[in-house]
Enzyme design. Sequence first.
Site, PDB file in Angstrom:
ATOM      1  N   GLU A  30      44.676 -15.937  -1.415  1.00 21.36           N
ATOM      2  CA  GLU A  30      43.369 -15.945  -0.041  1.00 21.36           C
ATOM      3  C   GLU A  30      43.321 -15.139  -0.426  1.00 21.36           C
ATOM      4  O   GLU A  30      43.237 -13.504  -0.317  1.00 21.36           O
ATOM      5  CB  GLU A  30      45.360 -15.711   0.353  1.00 21.36           C
ATOM      6  CG  GLU A  30      44.451 -15.233   1.680  1.00 21.36           C
ATOM      7  CD  GLU A  30      45.075 -13.799   2.382  1.00 21.36           C
ATOM      8  OE1 GLU A  30      44.487 -14.408   3.629  1.00 21.36           O
ATOM      9  OE2 GLU A  30      45.239 -12.891   1.640  1.00 21.36           O
TER      10      GLU A  30
ATOM     11  N   ASP B 258      48.772 -13.390  -1.884  1.00 27.92           N
ATOM     12  CA  ASP B 258      48.102 -13.045  -0.529  1.00 27.92           C
ATOM     13  C   ASP B 258      46.958 -11.622  -1.020  1.00 27.92           C
ATOM     14  O   ASP B 258      47.424 -10.800  -2.067  1.00 27.92           O
ATOM     15  CB  ASP B 258      49.661 -12.294  -0.152  1.00 27.92           C
ATOM     16  CG  ASP B 258      48.325 -11.162   1.524  1.00 27.92           C
ATOM     17  OD1 ASP B 258      48.376 -11.873   2.596  1.00 27.92           O
ATOM     18  OD2 ASP B 258      48.673 -10.191   1.471  1.00 27.92           O
TER      19      ASP B 258
END
Length: 614
Positions: free
Chosen positions: A303, A261
Amino acid sequence: MKENAAKKTYQKRFERHFEELRWLYMELFDNSSMFAELCDKMEVFYQDRKKDLKTLDKKREAHQDWYKQNDMLGMMFYIDNFAGNMKGVQSRLDYVEKCNVNYVHLMPFLETPKGRSDGGYAVSDFRKVQENLGSMEDLEDLTEACHKKGINVCMDFVMNHTSEDHEWAKKAREGDGEYMSRYFFFENSYIPSLYEQTVPQVFPTTAPGNFTYLPEQKHFVMTTFYPYQWDLNYKNPRVFNEMMYNFLFLANKGIDIIRIDAVPYIWKELNTPCRNLPQVHTIVRMMRMISEIVCPGVLLLGEVVMEPEKVVPYFGTVEKPECHMLYNVTTMATTWHTVATRDVRLLKKQLDIVNSLPKDYVFLNYLRCHDDIGWGLDYGALKSEGIGERSHKKYLNDYFQGYTGESNSRGELYNADPVTGDARFCGTTASMCGVEKAGFEQDEAAMEKAVQMDVMLHAYMFMQSGIPVLYSGDEIGQVNDYTYKEDPDKAPDSRYIHRGAMNWELAGNISKKDTVEGKIFRRLEQLEQIRKKEKAFVSNADTWTIDTWESSVLCIARCFEGEKIIGLFNFSEFDKTAWINETDGDYVELISGEELKPIGVNIPAYGFYYLKRK
Ligand code: GLC
């Protein structure tokens, strides 16, 4: 004997990476005892890894392209929205299979404080599942059940920050220097104010600024995202080591794909934007080596929601790879720009950039995900057409809110910044295609058009290079969910508009031909079957665009081992003709099964064709 063989396997992997890993670690941290600790722990995690996972590792090591096949299809969902809890998901795996999905992304499920969770992206314990969703044992059961069905499991690894309720944060709050040094603490506003001069804002409206003042501690703490998400300080090797142990712990639960993330943010340096700094790449490279040593069957998905030139470096190089897969974010945003403008030129240019990259790079393609659409377009190219960034963003946001005449979209703005005039957008695919409006107005003709556009967009997504990922609910045309406004914890964050619960009653309609759900599901199913069957859809096929001399029609061609498929996609509500002239053979249209020459092809409004060379 067997134990010996396992040891040897580990040693071989370890030796392959040792020099580089040590070099990078020392370059970053200059701490040999912490490096030694990391190495010892890696071996422990390897020993703890279950036998069947080790077998899978070996298999995947021997077939490194295993995830680049044309049958790969993903779906992402929140566990509670999809099926209540982990056990519920397990009981719904038949539905997942029915969707032809063999990779599920379980949205954040680790412990997170209620009301201060950012959709689970504020983790307070990396080794504990949220109680309402189940337990670590349930996760292991679920990954095992998935593997039995050939389904890969993806989870988020939120490594940029922890929740303010994480054990480290609690100790830091108490003034424990050891734990304060795992975050960014400042006694006064001087240094934070210097950072603010160069660091942009992620949530300018819902969480302005990059620091939070803690009145009881009389300290500022760095919080790039929400105030309850404290940025971790990766300059401290203890943070890196511990987070790697968390990563390996989770990998050992049977996770196949780790979504890193917010990866561009993990290294901070004064006088920089604190995004994409070189040290981030060192860390991701180390992570890749650590996983190749301990759990080589695991893939890293980065990401990186940035402009293309910032995204691509996260693949690393052929000799020193970093992430296995990255999101095709600019293409996604440009797709919606194309929907609004009916002009495929910018999208064609964007696809040409992606297609010119090495074929080994695997992108995840998607129409919608749990986040907003940030309108990260190639404004340089638009400028040459006389289109300005600010006015165009306003145009797109007005369009998708349904404010302009020719729009049937519904949705809401996200983080509208009155200072910069910037705003992002939230809504489901179906709502953005007009399904919500047509349903509300009970307008059958409009519904046909909306469904047609929705399916066309999926057909186009399947044609892109890489792995397509469905956003759960999209396969049945689920529309926006406005109930989030009734929940005070969610109301300020409009991303919840497209995070509604799966409507199983509507999903029950998939076998009924005349329902919206049935129409979308069955047509997607047909496309999924074609994609699975045709080799030209493998991730590393040659892919290029063809000029159609019609501004609303996009043409993508793919070729693998002599098998060629051309996709034509009409982004307009009017019938159009694609002025292509492919004379290299006879073609058959794969959906209708009819012969069709790829020469001056008429395409109905929002229609598409998959033409295969015979
Ligand atoms: C990622 C997530 C987003 C979250 C952010 C902070 O961008 O996709 O939902 O808000 O990270 O963790």
